[in-house]
Scaffold this active site. Structure first.
Site, PDB file in Angstrom:
ATOM      1  N   ASP A   1       0.867  -1.267  -0.098  1.00 48.45           N
ATOM      2  CA  ASP A   1      -0.156   0.198   0.173  1.00 48.45           C
ATOM      3  C   ASP A   1       1.228   1.521   0.010  1.00 48.45           C
ATOM      4  O   ASP A   1       1.520   0.831   0.970  1.00 48.45           O
ATOM      5  CB  ASP A   1      -0.839  -0.407   1.460  1.00 48.45           C
ATOM      6  CG  ASP A   1      -1.735   0.769   0.928  1.00 48.45           C
ATOM      7  OD1 ASP A   1      -2.561   1.530   0.266  1.00 48.45           O
ATOM      8  OD2 ASP A   1      -2.961   0.919   1.315  1.00 48.45           O
TER       9      ASP A   1
ATOM     10  N   ASP B   1     -10.352   4.305  -1.257  1.00 44.73           N
ATOM     11  CA  ASP B   1     -11.409   3.179  -0.644  1.00 44.73           C
ATOM     12  C   ASP B   1     -12.878   3.258  -0.816  1.00 44.73           C
ATOM     13  O   ASP B   1     -13.224   4.248  -0.289  1.00 44.73           O
ATOM     14  CB  ASP B   1     -11.327   3.749   1.282  1.00 44.73           C
ATOM     15  CG  ASP B   1      -9.343   3.233   0.959  1.00 44.73           C
ATOM     16  OD1 ASP B   1      -8.193   3.437   0.215  1.00 44.73           O
ATOM     17  OD2 ASP B   1      -8.710   3.593   2.622  1.00 44.73           O
TER      18      ASP B   1
HETATM   19  C1  GLA Z   1      -4.873   2.586   2.760  1.00 40.98           C
HETATM   20  C2  GLA Z   1      -5.990   1.403   1.638  1.00 40.98           C
HETATM   21  C3  GLA Z   1      -7.188   0.555   2.634  1.00 40.98           C
HETATM   22  C4  GLA Z   1      -6.007   0.412   3.644  1.00 40.98           C
HETATM   23  C5  GLA Z   1      -5.794   0.699   4.117  1.00 40.98           C
HETATM   24  C6  GLA Z   1      -4.836   0.839   5.653  1.00 40.98           C
HETATM   25  O1  GLA Z   1      -6.436   3.287   2.667  1.00 40.98           O
HETATM   26  O2  GLA Z   1      -6.728   1.778   0.775  1.00 40.98           O
HETATM   27  O3  GLA Z   1      -7.740  -0.417   1.995  1.00 40.98           O
HETATM   28  O4  GLA Z   1      -5.491  -0.451   3.483  1.00 40.98           O
HETATM   29  O5  GLA Z   1      -4.831   1.630   3.470  1.00 40.98           O
HETATM   30  O6  GLA Z   1      -4.345   1.682   6.112  1.00 40.98           O
END
Ligand code: GLA
Length: 528
Positions: free
Chosen positions: A279, A339
């Protein structure tokens, strides 16, 4: 006498002058001038602290300055410091499409620190301490070189979109633990999810502890023994996934992989991990979007070197046209959006925007419009069926994000619908086609399947019911002998409703059905 008076007056003036000069000095030195660089440290309850930085300036009661978020500076507003009480506001912007999050900070002076609480609209307040720091503490580590771009060979994994579960959507940081992951693995088996194809149990952010003396990343107190946990999940016939970031910290501020790519890949392999979500998060403090491909290639190479089959999930929110290079860096799936949240608006905005990039995916390499929210409670059953059907039509990864330990019958009926899962998992992995015009609220999608049948989704994005029509000619289901006589076309097709689990009688050159608001009719149509 006169002289004495003059001397006396001079002394008085001197005293006043000295006082006037000294007062601001002593004021500046005292703790109740907050001008300076500060770190806000929040204990995360697992041995870690989350840190964020502020550069504050005090003039009278007024506080101005900025929050340092990754490499960005965000101005603070509405700042005041009166009677030992600090208050200011920061509006953080993040995500794709961008969203703004308003955070209110309230502090109370306690000696040389402040007890500080941050409150994000709609969330629980977070408490920590505000301590004096230095600007260097907020700087990213020095930039490390990146590899020359090259195409990595296919790792042979994820021939169909990965299926499983991930901790983030429901449990986020606070709820995730060794115990939870074990219980979810148990529930994955007992609920029938495993038999339906859900395989990976994925730990998202917040599992990390500090690096040890040799630089090995450790797990925090909520995950006492990662190897034992992986063994447990494997003993159930399941696979296990883990998460980190190419930056120095994860999105939640936990230690991450920057500069330790090969070492962390070896650690994950030694623990027995089968899947890695990588990520972007704080990597943006060091590298530009144009460098993402090289950053992701570095970890792709590191995973390869371990020799362990590890599904590689890229998460950088669909920036830099990742669908054009995700497969080259060894990626098995790549996030195409910011997200998801458990709302119709979020799911609708994400899900119905995926069609133009459908052509970039193929077996082994999938677009990932983010995890499922089915069963998390804030959408209706129709909306969750739309979510599941749309992800299936897109051939998206199916990573449940709910509590598998307590699923309602309705949630089970949706997540365990094998006929819908089969559309998602179709081995041909062909791209979905949008038949309806862009931006229509009646969305007709078609996807040719490996056995010659076609999956057809009739989606109603509108807030009221509407009739939706699919013409067989538009989805390539009219044959020469029936092209002229439309009546016969439908007769040559067999259709099954994948939510009603029943055959649907067809006739004529099209099919029309009234679809309730936010609902879907999902058909599999087979020529015969
Ligand atoms: C980002 C990702 C999410 C999750 C969060 C965790 O926002 O896109 O899917 O993994 O980080 O902190």
């Amino acid at each position: 006498m006169k002289l004495t008076r003059r001397l006396g007056l001079a002394a008085l003036f001197a005293t006043i002058l000295a006082a006037a000069l000294l007062l601001p000095l002593s004021h500046a030195g005292a703790q109740n001038d907050l001008t300076g660089f500060w770190v806000f440290r929040v204990p995360t309850g697992d041995g870690n602290f989350r840190q964020s930085f502020f550069d504050l300036k005090q003039e009278g009661d007024t506080i101005t300055g900025k929050a340092i978020q990754f490499s960005r500076e965000v101005p603070i507003s509405e700042g005041s410091f009166r009677d030992g009480k600090l208050r200011f506001v920061v509006e953080f912007t993040f995500g794709n499409p961008p969203q703004t999050r308003r955070v209110v900070y309230d502090g109370t002076l306690e000696g040389d620190k402040l007890a500080l609480t941050s409150t994000t609209t709609g969330r629980e307040p977070v408490a920590g301490t505000l301590e004096r720091s230095r600007p260097e503490a907020a700087l990213p580590p020095p930039r490390l070189p990146l590899p020359e771009l090259r195409d990595l060979p296919d790792n042979g994994l994820a021939r169909t979109p990965p299926m499983g579960w991930n901790s983030w959507n429901l449990f986020a940081c606070r709820g995730v633990s060794d115990q939870l992951v074990r219980e979810i693995a148990d529930a994955m088996v007992s609920s029938g999810m495993k038999d339906a194809g859900y395989l990976y149990v994925n730990i998202d952010d917040c599992w990390m502890g500090p690096r040890d003396a040799e630089g090995n990343l450790t797990s925090n107190t909520k995950f006492p023994d990662m190897k034992a946990l992986a063994d447990y999940v494997h003993s159930k016939g399941l696979k296990i996934g883990i998460y980190t970031s190419p930056g120095p910290t994860t999105c939640q501020g936990y230690p991450a992989t920057y500069g330790h790519e090969e070492q962390d890949a070896r650690t994950f392999a030694a623990w027995g991990m089968d899947y890695l979500k990588y990520d972007w998060c704080s990597a943006g403090r060091i590298y530009k979007d144009e460098e993402m491909q090289a950053v992701y290639q570095k970890m792709g190479e590191a995973l390869r070197k371990t020799g362990r089959p590890i599904v590689y999930s890229l998460c950088q929110y669909g920036r830099a046209e990742v669908w054009k290079w995700g497969a080259k860096v060894g990626g098995n799936l790549w996030r195409t959006t910011g997200d998801i949240r458990d709302t119709w608006e979020s799911m609708d905005r994400i899900g119905f925007r995926q069609f133009d990039i459908a052509q970039y995916q193929q077996p082994g390499h999938w677009n990932d419009p983010d995890m499922l929210e089915v069963g998390n409670g804030s959408m209706t059953a129709d909306e969750y069926r739309t979510h599941m059907s749309l992800w299936a039509m897109l051939a998206a990864p199916l990573l449940a994000g709910n509590d598998l330990r307590k699923m309602s019958d309705e949630t089970k009926e949706i997540l365990l619908n094998r006929e819908v899962i089969a559309i998602d998992q179709d081995p041909a992995g062909k791209p979905v086609q949008r038949i309806s015009p862009a931006d229509a609220t009646a969305v007709v999608l078609a996807r040719p399947l490996h056995d010659g049948s076609t999956a057809i989704g009739l989606f109603n994005r509108a807030d009221t019911p509407q009739s939706i029509t699919v013409k067989w000619a538009d989805v390539g289901l009219v044959y020469p002998e029936s092209a002229a006589g439309g009546r016969r076309a439908g007769k040559k097709l067999r259709a099954r409703d994948l939510w009603k689990h029943a055959d649907v009688p067809l006739s004529g050159d099209s099919y029309s059905v009234t679809v309730p608001a936010h609902a879907v009719v999902l058909l599999q149509v087979t020529p015969h």
